[in-house]
Motif scaffolding. Structure first.
Motif, PDB file in Angstrom:
ATOM      1  N   TRP A  13      41.548  40.902  48.745  1.00 53.73           N
ATOM      2  CA  TRP A  13      40.404  40.019  48.921  1.00 53.73           C
ATOM      3  C   TRP A  13      40.749  38.629  49.436  1.00 53.73           C
ATOM      4  O   TRP A  13      39.956  37.773  49.328  1.00 53.73           O
ATOM      5  CB  TRP A  13      40.354  39.566  47.285  1.00 53.73           C
ATOM      6  N   GLY A  14      41.797  38.618  50.285  1.00 54.73           N
ATOM      7  CA  GLY A  14      41.988  37.426  51.002  1.00 54.73           C
ATOM      8  C   GLY A  14      42.594  36.312  49.977  1.00 54.73           C
ATOM      9  O   GLY A  14      42.390  35.173  50.363  1.00 54.73           O
ATOM     10  N   LYS A  15      43.179  36.768  48.768  1.00 53.57           N
ATOM     11  CA  LYS A  15      44.076  35.810  47.935  1.00 53.57           C
ATOM     12  C   LYS A  15      42.889  34.787  47.506  1.00 53.57           C
ATOM     13  O   LYS A  15      43.198  33.562  46.936  1.00 53.57           O
ATOM     14  CB  LYS A  15      45.159  34.991  48.647  1.00 53.57           C
ATOM     15  N   LYS A  16      41.523  35.333  47.267  1.00 48.24           N
ATOM     16  CA  LYS A  16      40.528  34.789  46.399  1.00 48.24           C
ATOM     17  C   LYS A  16      39.702  35.605  45.657  1.00 48.24           C
ATOM     18  O   LYS A  16      39.544  36.751  46.269  1.00 48.24           O
ATOM     19  CB  LYS A  16      39.813  33.782  47.256  1.00 48.24           C
ATOM     20  N   ARG A  17      39.399  35.310  44.555  1.00 47.35           N
ATOM     21  CA  ARG A  17      38.471  36.201  43.777  1.00 47.35           C
ATOM     22  C   ARG A  17      37.036  36.478  44.381  1.00 47.35           C
ATOM     23  O   ARG A  17      36.543  35.420  44.666  1.00 47.35           O
ATOM     24  CB  ARG A  17      38.210  35.636  42.253  1.00 47.35           C
ATOM     25  N   PRO A  18      36.740  37.637  44.479  1.00 47.39           N
ATOM     26  CA  PRO A  18      35.469  37.897  45.218  1.00 47.39           C
ATOM     27  C   PRO A  18      34.272  37.374  44.302  1.00 47.39           C
ATOM     28  O   PRO A  18      34.475  37.538  43.244  1.00 47.39           O
ATOM     29  CB  PRO A  18      35.330  39.329  45.291  1.00 47.39           C
ATOM     30  N   ALA A  19      33.079  37.473  45.062  1.00 47.87           N
ATOM     31  CA  ALA A  19      31.955  36.837  44.145  1.00 47.87           C
ATOM     32  C   ALA A  19      31.332  37.909  43.180  1.00 47.87           C
ATOM     33  O   ALA A  19      30.995  37.630  42.148  1.00 47.87           O
ATOM     34  CB  ALA A  19      30.667  36.582  45.201  1.00 47.87           C
ATOM     35  N   ALA A  20      31.302  39.064  43.487  1.00 48.14           N
ATOM     36  CA  ALA A  20      30.874  40.261  42.540  1.00 48.14           C
ATOM     37  C   ALA A  20      32.141  41.073  42.244  1.00 48.14           C
ATOM     38  O   ALA A  20      32.874  41.912  42.911  1.00 48.14           O
ATOM     39  CB  ALA A  20      29.768  41.296  43.210  1.00 48.14           C
ATOM     40  N   LEU A  21      32.550  40.864  40.816  1.00 50.66           N
ATOM     41  CA  LEU A  21      33.885  41.332  40.558  1.00 50.66           C
ATOM     42  C   LEU A  21      33.686  41.804  39.034  1.00 50.66           C
ATOM     43  O   LEU A  21      33.234  40.733  38.070  1.00 50.66           O
ATOM     44  CB  LEU A  21      35.017  40.490  40.683  1.00 50.66           C
ATOM     45  N   LYS A  22      34.141  42.932  38.515  1.00 49.03           N
ATOM     46  CA  LYS A  22      34.012  43.186  37.070  1.00 49.03           C
ATOM     47  C   LYS A  22      35.362  43.580  36.504  1.00 49.03           C
ATOM     48  O   LYS A  22      36.247  44.382  37.117  1.00 49.03           O
ATOM     49  CB  LYS A  22      33.025  44.520  36.862  1.00 49.03           C
ATOM     50  N   LEU A  23      35.692  42.950  35.593  1.00 51.45           N
ATOM     51  CA  LEU A  23      37.024  42.987  35.142  1.00 51.45           C
ATOM     52  C   LEU A  23      37.146  43.526  33.565  1.00 51.45           C
ATOM     53  O   LEU A  23      36.013  42.899  33.103  1.00 51.45           O
ATOM     54  CB  LEU A  23      37.957  41.701  35.158  1.00 51.45           C
ATOM     55  N   ALA A  24      38.008  44.269  33.180  1.00 49.52           N
ATOM     56  CA  ALA A  24      38.157  44.187  31.694  1.00 49.52           C
ATOM     57  C   ALA A  24      38.946  42.978  31.161  1.00 49.52           C
ATOM     58  O   ALA A  24      39.504  42.430  31.668  1.00 49.52           O
ATOM     59  CB  ALA A  24      39.017  45.605  31.385  1.00 49.52           C
ATOM     60  N   PRO A  25      38.882  42.867  29.946  1.00 51.36           N
ATOM     61  CA  PRO A  25      39.225  41.568  29.109  1.00 51.36           C
ATOM     62  C   PRO A  25      40.710  41.363  29.465  1.00 51.36           C
ATOM     63  O   PRO A  25      41.232  40.442  29.687  1.00 51.36           O
ATOM     64  CB  PRO A  25      38.763  41.663  27.892  1.00 51.36           C
ATOM     65  N   ARG A  26      41.625  42.740  29.213  1.00 52.39           N
ATOM     66  CA  ARG A  26      42.892  42.483  29.493  1.00 52.39           C
ATOM     67  C   ARG A  26      43.333  42.330  30.852  1.00 52.39           C
ATOM     68  O   ARG A  26      44.725  42.065  30.761  1.00 52.39           O
ATOM     69  CB  ARG A  26      43.274  43.823  28.803  1.00 52.39           C
ATOM     70  N   GLN A  27      42.391  42.298  31.771  1.00 49.35           N
ATOM     71  CA  GLN A  27      42.963  41.952  33.238  1.00 49.35           C
ATOM     72  C   GLN A  27      42.518  40.724  33.426  1.00 49.35           C
ATOM     73  O   GLN A  27      43.110  40.280  34.689  1.00 49.35           O
ATOM     74  CB  GLN A  27      41.930  43.039  34.097  1.00 49.35           C
ATOM     75  N   GLU A  28      41.871  39.935  32.896  1.00 46.45           N
ATOM     76  CA  GLU A  28      41.752  38.511  33.027  1.00 46.45           C
ATOM     77  C   GLU A  28      42.918  37.825  33.300  1.00 46.45           C
ATOM     78  O   GLU A  28      43.039  36.785  34.170  1.00 46.45           O
ATOM     79  CB  GLU A  28      40.679  38.094  31.946  1.00 46.45           C
ATOM     80  N   ALA A  29      43.825  37.789  32.381  1.00 44.61           N
ATOM     81  CA  ALA A  29      45.013  36.914  32.159  1.00 44.61           C
ATOM     82  C   ALA A  29      45.873  37.207  33.540  1.00 44.61           C
ATOM     83  O   ALA A  29      46.215  36.396  34.105  1.00 44.61           O
ATOM     84  CB  ALA A  29      45.776  37.345  31.143  1.00 44.61           C
TER      85      ALA A  29
END
Length: 376
Positions: free
Chosen positions: A76-92
């Motif tokens: 991702w080029g070391k930045k969060r992409p605009a459209a991203l779906k993560l599970a709650p346990r992956q957020e941290a």
């Protein structure tokens, strides 16, 4: 195909330009390392670097560790992409990667005055050392005067122990080095004297060089490397283990119980070591002259008093006492300045030995200038 292997699926259900990358399986290091999955996934992620409008769905991933998350983060080029779906346990996990900013080293700013600053700090450090050394000399003089006034309460055991460690235990190394130096000096001199027919002058060369210069200097350098480093290390370890602080709490003076006995011991031991080193060097030179020039030991011993006036022997003993006092003072000075950590202990011991040898050579040069017309 292993069960729950890490996979990437590109979903283009709408048929448009937008694509959805769906990740599933176990994205942990043990799964990524099996069957070459890490190479295939890395190549696939690299091919998606420049794809515009891509959506990422990581909710189907069963488990992911830092290695797997770092692969996505790099893609991702070391930045969060605009459209991203993560599970709650992956957020941290991805929040930690996002908060870990890239280390930025400060840009070095070179100044034309840098060398002036380095020179200034060096001069200030030298002045500080000289000031501390002069204070140490004054303290030792006061302690010696106290010792003279009250000899019954003096540290006789400490003086005796230091004479044993610094003097008696150094007899072996000084004898070996002195004997070998005498052999080498005699051998080289004999080769030159034989060319001019001056074989008999080998006694003069050996006697003057060994008794007046080489004997005291060799003994001092060996003692500085052996006993000087030991003194500095001993005081440094006492600083690290807080023994010096404990002595102050109990009202015991460092100078009277630690420094003064070492100064007195080396002032007594060094002239005796000079005599011992001179004798060993002359024995080595005599043995070499007997082999190279066929000079008998009896002739060597008979000619030695005439070749070397007695005043040279006195100068050598005076040098030994002076060198001993200087070595003890320099070693104690750097030992007391060691900070309570192991790095400072090693650096201080090395600096102490180098400084002690340098001071000894400077003192020898001063003696050479002062007594330039004496003893010839």
């Amino acid at each position: 195909m292993i069960e729950n292997a890490p996979t990437l699926t590109i979903d283009n259900a709408s048929g448009g330009a937008a694509q959805t990358v769906v990740a599933s399986g176990i994205w942990q290091v043990h799964a990524l390392a099996q069957c070459g999955a890490i190479k295939k996934i890395s190549a696939m992620l690299k091919s998606l670097d420049n794809t515009p409008g891509i959506e990422w769905d990581l909710t189907s991933i069963m488990s992911i560790d830092h290695i797997g998350a770092q692969m996505f983060w790099n893609a991702w080029g070391k930045k969060r992409p605009a459209a991203l779906k993560l599970a709650p346990r992956q957020e941290a996990l991805f929040a930690r990667l996002e908060s870990a900013n890239e280390l930025k080293l400060p840009r070095s700013r070179r100044s034309h005055l840098t060398w002036v600053m380095v020179l200034g700090f060096s001069i200030l450090s030298f002045i500080e050392h000289v000031h501390g050394f002069v204070r140490l000399i004054g303290q030792v003089v006061q302690d010696i005067w106290r010792f003279i006034r009250h000899p019954m309460t003096g540290p006789w055991r400490e003086v005796s122990a230091n004479i044993f460690h610094s003097g008696f235990q150094a007899l072996g190394i000084t004898a070996l080095v002195g004997f070998l130096i005498g052999v080498v000096l005699s051998y080289l001199s004999a080769q030159q004297l034989r060319m001019f027919g001056g074989d008999m002058y080998i006694v003069n060369i050996l006697g003057m060089s060994v008794i007046r210069e080489l004997g005291p200097l060799l003994a001092a350098i060996l003692v500085a490397g052996r006993s000087g480093s030991s003194i500095t290390a001993q005081l440094g370890v006492m600083r690290v283990t807080e023994e010096l602080d404990a002595m102050l709490v109990m009202g015991i003076s460092h100078g009277y119980r630690l420094i003064m006995p070492k100064v007195i011991a080396l002032a007594i031991s060094m002239p005796l070591l000079v005599v011992w080193t001179d004798a060993m060097a002359l024995l080595g030179g005599m043995a070499s002259a007997m082999v190279e020039l066929n000079l008998s030991p009896r002739y060597f011993i008979q000619k030695l008093p005439d070749a070397v006036p007695l005043v040279n022997y006195t100068i050598g003993l005076l040098k030994g006492a002076t060198f001993g006092v200087l070595i003890a003072l320099v070693s104690c000075h750097f030992g007391l300045r060691i900070k309570p950590n192991t790095e400072s202990l090693g650096r201080g011991t090395t600096t102490s030995v180098v400084t002690a040898i340098t001071v000894v050579i400077l003192a020898d040069a001063v003696y050479a200038i002062i007594f330039s017309g004496v003893g010839f």
